[in-house]
Design an enzyme around this catalytic site. Structure first.
Site, mmCIF file in Angstrom:
data_model
loop_
_atom_site.group_PDB
_atom_site.id
_atom_site.type_symbol
_atom_site.label_atom_id
_atom_site.label_comp_id
_atom_site.label_asym_id
_atom_site.label_seq_id
_atom_site.Cartn_x
_atom_site.Cartn_y
_atom_site.Cartn_z
ATOM 1 N N LYS A 49 0.834 -1.214 0.000
ATOM 2 C CA LYS A 49 0.000 0.000 0.000
ATOM 3 C C LYS A 49 0.863 1.256 0.000
ATOM 4 C CE LYS A 49 -3.807 2.447 0.433
ATOM 5 N NZ LYS A 49 -3.457 3.719 1.033
ATOM 6 N N GLU A 92 0.736 6.661 -6.852
ATOM 7 C CA GLU A 92 -0.381 7.600 -6.947
ATOM 8 C C GLU A 92 0.115 9.041 -6.984
ATOM 9 O OE1 GLU A 92 -3.293 8.884 -3.519
ATOM 10 O OE2 GLU A 92 -3.873 6.909 -4.274
#
Length: 314
Positions: free
Chosen positions: A173, A180
């Site tokens: 993550k 991102e």
């Protein structure tokens, strides 16, 4: 399955609702009474304390924690662990540092309590669209919680997976968030270039809509870009101040420690830091240095009764 959910904010509250919709039983606790009351209205059970939450669960118990990473998570994990028994499980679905998750797994193992780190992506859209879950932990413990992951994910067989031992979920993550950063920065820069080309009068929302279908740069982030530009094409209601959750920093640090070049992610993180620099001291010094060595004109800070002096870009 029946589980406890600690933290009923934007993420935790919606995750609880998605679980309830699919027939799971959820006991929720949060510091705010309103969030607990809302869970009751949604069909869940509300708990008045962590002890009350654990008491409402049957062994083997599962407590999913969705609170801010860092000291808050550390305290909640510790407090919940003290109430659990051998065979119970704690799931951390927040943005914890993977090293903390590895440590917590070892500490809980000594107590006979299982630990799962579930890197969770989906934001406020997860309730309807589902959450992407990157799951770390012992295989047997993860397998026992499969029904929960299948419900929270976009589909039972898509959008989630067991990625490795404890710590791996939050590590993946972390990298996800680093990527991102880079994607968001690329979109932001591209649309700024088009906006600066005033002679064409490009409709940026229209461009975003065109790219959403068939283009190699289509993505959910582009969908959200189109949505934002439709609501406020000039983004006049938004300050150019960009926060970071910390995971971009961890990604860059990890890349350095592993001798992996990650210039795009690193620069996107630096750009976020730059957005918060109200004083812009470094830029002022750059302008002063050009003036010192080349005699280039500088723009003077506006003062009462004093105008600005335009500079030469040479």
């Amino acid at each position: 399955m029946k589980l406890g959910m600690v933290g009923l904010g934007k993420m935790g509250g919606n995750m609880a609702r998605r679980l309830l919709r699919d027939g799971h039983e959820v006991v929720g606790y949060a510091r705010g009474a309103d969030a607990v009351d809302q869970l009751r209205r949604d069909g869940g059970e509300g708990a008045s304390s962590l002890a009350d939450l654990v008491a409402r669960l049957s062994a083997p118990r599962t407590v999913w924690i969705m609170v801010p990473a860092g000291d808050v998570t550390e305290k909640v994990v510790s407090d919940v662990a003290a109430l659990l028994e051998d065979g119970d499980t704690i799931v951390d679905g927040g943005n914890s540092n993977y090293a903390d998750s590895k440590r917590r797994a070892e500490e809980l193992r000594a107590l006979g309590v299982g630990f799962v780190d579930a890197g969770t992506s989906g934001g406020v859209w997860g309730l309807e669209e589902g959450y992407s879950l990157m799951v770390g932990g012992d295989r047997a413990v993860v397998r026992r919680h499969r029904p929960i992951f299948e419900t929270l994910a976009p589909a039972a067989d898509a959008g989630w997976g067991h990625v490795g031992p404890a710590g791996a979920g939050h590590f993946v993550k972390m990298v996800h968030n680093g990527i991102e950063y880079g994607l968001m920065q690329a979109y932001a820069e591209g649309f700024q270039i088009m906006r600066a080309k005033e002679e064409f009068g490009i409709d940026l929302h229209r461009v975003a809509e065109i790219w959403r279908y068939g283009s190699v740069v289509r993505s959910w982030l582009l969908d959200l870009t189109a949505r934002a530009l439709e609501e406020d094409p000039d983004l006049e209601a938004i300050e150019p101040w960009v926060a970071d959750s910390g995971e971009g920093r961890w990604t860059v640090k990890e890349a350095i420690d592993l001798d992996v070049a990650a210039p795009v992610i690193t620069l996107s993180l630096q750009r976020r830091l730059k957005s918060r620099d109200r004083e812009a001291y470094a830029d002022r010094l750059l302008a002063a240095l050009r003036n010192q060595f080349g005699g280039h004109a500088v723009k003077r800070a506006p003062r009462e009764g004093v105008g600005e002096e335009s500079g030469d870009d040479g």
